[in-house]
Every structure is written in structure tokens, then in C-alpha cells.
Write a protein that holds these residues in place. Sequence first.
Motif, PDB file in Angstrom:
ATOM      1  N   ASN A 236       0.823  -1.205   0.000  1.00  0.00           N
ATOM      2  CA  ASN A 236       0.000   0.000   0.000  1.00  0.00           C
ATOM      3  C   ASN A 236       0.858   1.256   0.000  1.00  0.00           C
ATOM      4  O   ASN A 236       0.603   2.207  -0.749  1.00  0.00           O
ATOM      5  N   PHE A 237       1.906   1.278   0.830  1.00  0.00           N
ATOM      6  CA  PHE A 237       2.805   2.426   0.860  1.00  0.00           C
ATOM      7  C   PHE A 237       3.500   2.623  -0.479  1.00  0.00           C
ATOM      8  O   PHE A 237       3.615   3.746  -0.987  1.00  0.00           O
ATOM      9  N   MET A 238       3.976   1.534  -1.063  1.00  0.00           N
ATOM     10  CA  MET A 238       4.749   1.635  -2.301  1.00  0.00           C
ATOM     11  C   MET A 238       3.886   2.065  -3.477  1.00  0.00           C
ATOM     12  O   MET A 238       4.344   2.793  -4.368  1.00  0.00           O
ATOM     13  N   MET A 239       2.630   1.630  -3.513  1.00  0.00           N
ATOM     14  CA  MET A 239       1.737   2.037  -4.595  1.00  0.00           C
ATOM     15  C   MET A 239       1.352   3.503  -4.464  1.00  0.00           C
ATOM     16  O   MET A 239       1.244   4.224  -5.464  1.00  0.00           O
ATOM     17  N   THR A 240       1.142   3.956  -3.234  1.00  0.00           N
ATOM     18  CA  THR A 240       0.721   5.341  -3.018  1.00  0.00           C
ATOM     19  C   THR A 240       1.871   6.321  -3.237  1.00  0.00           C
ATOM     20  O   THR A 240       1.716   7.331  -3.929  1.00  0.00           O
ATOM     21  N   TRP A 241       3.029   6.025  -2.649  1.00  0.00           N
ATOM     22  CA  TRP A 241       4.201   6.901  -2.793  1.00  0.00           C
ATOM     23  C   TRP A 241       5.163   6.252  -3.783  1.00  0.00           C
ATOM     24  O   TRP A 241       6.296   5.889  -3.446  1.00  0.00           O
ATOM     25  N   ASN A 242       4.683   6.074  -5.008  1.00  0.00           N
ATOM     26  CA  ASN A 242       5.424   5.270  -5.985  1.00  0.00           C
ATOM     27  C   ASN A 242       6.608   5.993  -6.615  1.00  0.00           C
ATOM     28  O   ASN A 242       7.297   5.418  -7.454  1.00  0.00           O
ATOM     29  N   ARG A 243       6.842   7.239  -6.242  1.00  0.00           N
ATOM     30  CA  ARG A 243       8.020   7.946  -6.759  1.00  0.00           C
ATOM     31  C   ARG A 243       9.174   7.948  -5.742  1.00  0.00           C
ATOM     32  O   ARG A 243      10.220   8.543  -5.998  1.00  0.00           O
ATOM     33  N   CYS A 244       8.991   7.285  -4.629  1.00  0.00           N
ATOM     34  CA  CYS A 244      10.030   7.206  -3.601  1.00  0.00           C
ATOM     35  C   CYS A 244      10.796   5.886  -3.721  1.00  0.00           C
ATOM     36  O   CYS A 244      10.234   4.867  -4.142  1.00  0.00           O
ATOM     37  N   SER A 245      12.063   5.912  -3.318  1.00  0.00           N
ATOM     38  CA  SER A 245      12.852   4.680  -3.210  1.00  0.00           C
ATOM     39  C   SER A 245      12.529   4.023  -1.868  1.00  0.00           C
ATOM     40  O   SER A 245      12.493   4.702  -0.833  1.00  0.00           O
ATOM     41  N   PHE A 246      12.294   2.710  -1.890  1.00  0.00           N
ATOM     42  CA  PHE A 246      11.908   1.998  -0.677  1.00  0.00           C
ATOM     43  C   PHE A 246      12.990   0.998  -0.273  1.00  0.00           C
ATOM     44  O   PHE A 246      13.564   0.303  -1.110  1.00  0.00           O
ATOM     45  N   TYR A 247      13.242   0.959   1.034  1.00  0.00           N
ATOM     46  CA  TYR A 247      14.123  -0.034   1.636  1.00  0.00           C
ATOM     47  C   TYR A 247      13.368  -0.660   2.806  1.00  0.00           C
ATOM     48  O   TYR A 247      12.506  -0.011   3.424  1.00  0.00           O
ATOM     49  N   SER A 248      13.689  -1.905   3.114  1.00  0.00           N
ATOM     50  CA  SER A 248      12.948  -2.566   4.185  1.00  0.00           C
ATOM     51  C   SER A 248      13.871  -3.444   5.018  1.00  0.00           C
ATOM     52  O   SER A 248      14.917  -3.909   4.547  1.00  0.00           O
ATOM     53  N   PHE A 249      13.452  -3.661   6.262  1.00  0.00           N
ATOM     54  CA  PHE A 249      14.134  -4.591   7.165  1.00  0.00           C
ATOM     55  C   PHE A 249      13.079  -5.500   7.771  1.00  0.00           C
ATOM     56  O   PHE A 249      12.111  -5.035   8.369  1.00  0.00           O
ATOM     57  N   ASP A 250      13.258  -6.815   7.589  1.00  0.00           N
ATOM     58  CA  ASP A 250      12.319  -7.801   8.118  1.00  0.00           C
ATOM     59  C   ASP A 250      12.868  -8.331   9.439  1.00  0.00           C
ATOM     60  O   ASP A 250      13.870  -9.063   9.451  1.00  0.00           O
ATOM     61  N   PRO A 251      12.263  -7.982  10.585  1.00  0.00           N
ATOM     62  CA  PRO A 251      12.786  -8.447  11.876  1.00  0.00           C
ATOM     63  C   PRO A 251      12.740  -9.959  12.038  1.00  0.00           C
ATOM     64  O   PRO A 251      13.538 -10.513  12.806  1.00  0.00           O
ATOM     65  N   ALA A 252      11.847 -10.641  11.341  1.00  0.00           N
ATOM     66  CA  ALA A 252      11.749 -12.096  11.489  1.00  0.00           C
ATOM     67  C   ALA A 252      12.973 -12.793  10.902  1.00  0.00           C
ATOM     68  O   ALA A 252      13.505 -13.751  11.471  1.00  0.00           O
TER      69      ALA A 252
END
Length: 491
Positions: A236-252
Motif C-alpha cells: 500500500n505504501f509503495m503504490m501510493t508513494w510510488n516515486r520514492c525509493s523503498f528499503y525494508s528490514f524484516d525483523p523475522a
Amino acid sequence: MTDAFSTNSELVLKRVLDVTEKNVHSGNIQEIYQIKETCHFINSHQFQKVALQFPDELLVDSVQVAAEIEKETKAKLFILGDTSYGSCCVDEVAAEHVEADCILHYGRACLSPSGRLPLMYVFERRPVDLDMCAISFRELIPDTQSLVILLYDVNYAHIIDNLLVLLNPEYPNIACSTLHVDGELCYSHKQTETQHSDSGGQTVHQFGRQFLLKSGMSIEDYSVFFIGHEGATLTNFMMTWNRCSFYSFDPATMTGRAESISINKALMKRYYGIERAKDASVVGILVGTLGVANYLAIIEQLKETIHKAGKKSYMFAMGKLNVAKLANFPEIDIYVLIACPENSLLDSSEFYKPVVTPFEMEVACNKNREWSGEYITDFRELLPGGSKYVAMKTPDHLEDGDETDVSLITGALRVTRFSSSDPVDCSHESSLVLRNQTFTVANPNTAATYLSGRSWQGLEQKLGETPVVKAVQGRRGIAIAYEEEPMTARD
């Protein structure tokens, strides 16, 4: 494509549920489920009946949590075992069935506003290795002067203050989000509260999150670092703010990565649904929520928009969706789903007819709304007064008339019939017919044509027409394998 409308009935009888002790939290129940804060909320408001809403994966802890709350309160507790729609939404309908005074919502939440009952969110506090998270942040974003928005799943809100202690000395331009619903703070962060009070930049409030941008900057100038697993929230975040670069960290898994999903490909897939909506003549409006605020308003707006575009609409309320349910209505050309932002992006590739969002249906029907690559998942923004509202008007040269263009799906000439009449005025609707009488339908694609050709057209009482007969012994067993049927008949 799914080959059958349903699975083998015998499989249901043989299914084994994987509910074991490994699903129970090994940590302190009092701390994980905020028992002390929950009891204070109940006692301070003197609630007598309290509904506890757990997602399926946390139901195994529900009895123990309820027992701990009963020790400290006099309230009568009800555990909601199955949600009417998505578990991330507050199920006010189920709570009202037991006449509850309030709802305690546990686990992952979309933070969509609701207004019927008092509500407390209890975010399951999942553990995070802060050192590994900080290391991943530094590796993925080496430039310490980068503008970064820090977002996270609600289950990790409790670790954000400690994470900012590690990162803020090196990264002064982090805009950390806080959790807000209807203007109320769900979870407090000291650093962000100080930051909000000291700066005069633009405040963004969306999807239950609030964060502050530097003065003169827009959200497109920022990168986004997300803490949580891959799922509906991140999508949802990536589709809405689709002009931003996204990075993620999965705690699991304790791994970080630069999100490589092709936003352009995802947007083009959604645009395909818009073209299918333009080709459609009959639209099904799926009610996918009864708890998100303003859902009735968007339904009425969609009905009007669809009508003015020369299409017919029918409303469906059927709870959780699956392929078999929607396959019962072959007369519908396309469905539009009214749901929270996280549940509205339904992957309908297995369904027999496409399922689109209210925004996509508006792009298909409202000539004043153009496709620009911007994507809107929150239907409340499309309503009058919303930040993305666009009034629908028929073109100046078309009061009540036709507009032609070429379908990108079929390549055929497509005629759109605009209408300025009230959608509730049925005096000119050709699909309204009398049962069991000869009729003529002007539009062969309407639902009335399908109804006339179906072998089953609904239940009728037929009082006085059905002869009275003596009751007889029925067959025994399940429908797929009655006991008295020979084996060859079942084969």
C-alpha cells in the motif's frame, strides 16, 4: 486460472489444523498484550461488555489474554472468533451482535478510522534486533545526509524510540512516523514529538501515520525505510508513494533489502483493470467493509458515477471474497471493491471477472479524472472534501449523449453513453422487467438478459400452487457421497 468453483467436500472433513504450542508467544503475555493498559482502559470507562478481536494467528493466545483481563476487571468479555472482512479492520458488526460497549483490536491493523464504538488498539509487541536493524539501515542508506521517512508495521512501534537513539546522531534528516487515528495518538514517540514542535515543515497524515517533512520539501524528495515483513502494508505504501525509493528490514529474518518490485509494472497491471472497467456494461459494487468511516458515502458516489457513465450497477454484501462466490454472477462484467486501503488492492488474477478499486473505477467513468501515475488506495480521499476529489461532469457538448473511443483490450470501437439523470430514477431503465412475462430489453448486455436465460432465477413462495405430500425418509451422508448410492454413480 482456477479450474473449479469449489474444492472436494471430503477434504474439509479430513483437514488437520496446525494449532500447536509453537504458535503461543513464549514471552510475557502481560507485556506483549499490554494487559495493564487494557484493564485501565476498561475500568476507567466502566465498560460492562467488551469485544476482543484477534486475527486468526493470535486466536491461540486469546483465552489466556481474556483470563488475565478478567482478573483485573468486572467486564464480560467476548472473543470474536472470525472477522466479517479483513482482520486488520475493526469488526464493529460482530461486536454489535453481542451489544459490546467497546472493542479491543489485537495484532496488525490498517488504522482505518471507524466511529460506532469506543476502540483501543493493542499492538502485539514483536521483538526486533535493534543492532541488526541499524546496521541494515546504514548499509542500505550510506549517505548520512539523506532525507528518510521511517515507517513500520504497528507491531514494531514499541522499538522506534530506541532505534532513533542509535540512528539520529548520524542521520539528522530522519522523519519518523507516529501512529494516529482520527487525530488521536495511538503510540507516542518522544523524538518525533520534539521534532514536530521544533520545525515548521509540512505534516503528512495518511494511513494512520503522521510525519513531518522539512520546509520546502515534498514526499518525493525522501526515501522510505520500512520495518516489517513484505505484505499488504508495504504494498500500500509503495503504490501510493510510488516515486520514492523503498528499503525494508524484516525483523523475522533479520535481513534488509532495497525493494525491487517494479512499480511501473504494478501500475500498468492496475491500468489494465481500468480499461476493463471502461469496456464493462454491468458493474458489481462489493461491500468489503462495514466499519471504515464513510463507506456508505463512497457507495452512493460510485453508484452515481457509474450511472452517469451509462453503466448499470448492482451492490453485493457477501463478507470475505473468494472465487466461488463471485462466479455465481456471470452477468457482472467487473467488480469494484469498497474496503480499507490495505484490502482494496486485491489480486484478482484467479477470479473470473476483474476486481478494481474505487479510484480505478473513477478513472474509467469520470472524464475529468486523468491517469497520471498517481495512485489512491484510500477511498475517503475521493469524496467531496477529500484531498483528491474530482467532480464528475458530462462534457459540455454532451448533455445526454454518446462518446466513442477505441478499447485497448479488444481493439473495437467503444461507445460510452453519458447520462445526467438521477441514478435512482428508474423510469427509463430497460432492465426492469416483470417475472414470467414476455419482455424486450434494449441493452442485450444487462443483467436482465442473463436472468431470463438462467435455469434458477431465485426463490418463490408459489403459495397454493405446490401440492401437499407426505414426508418421506431422506438420503443419509454428505451430498458428494450418499450412503445408498452405488459406487458407479459417484464415479
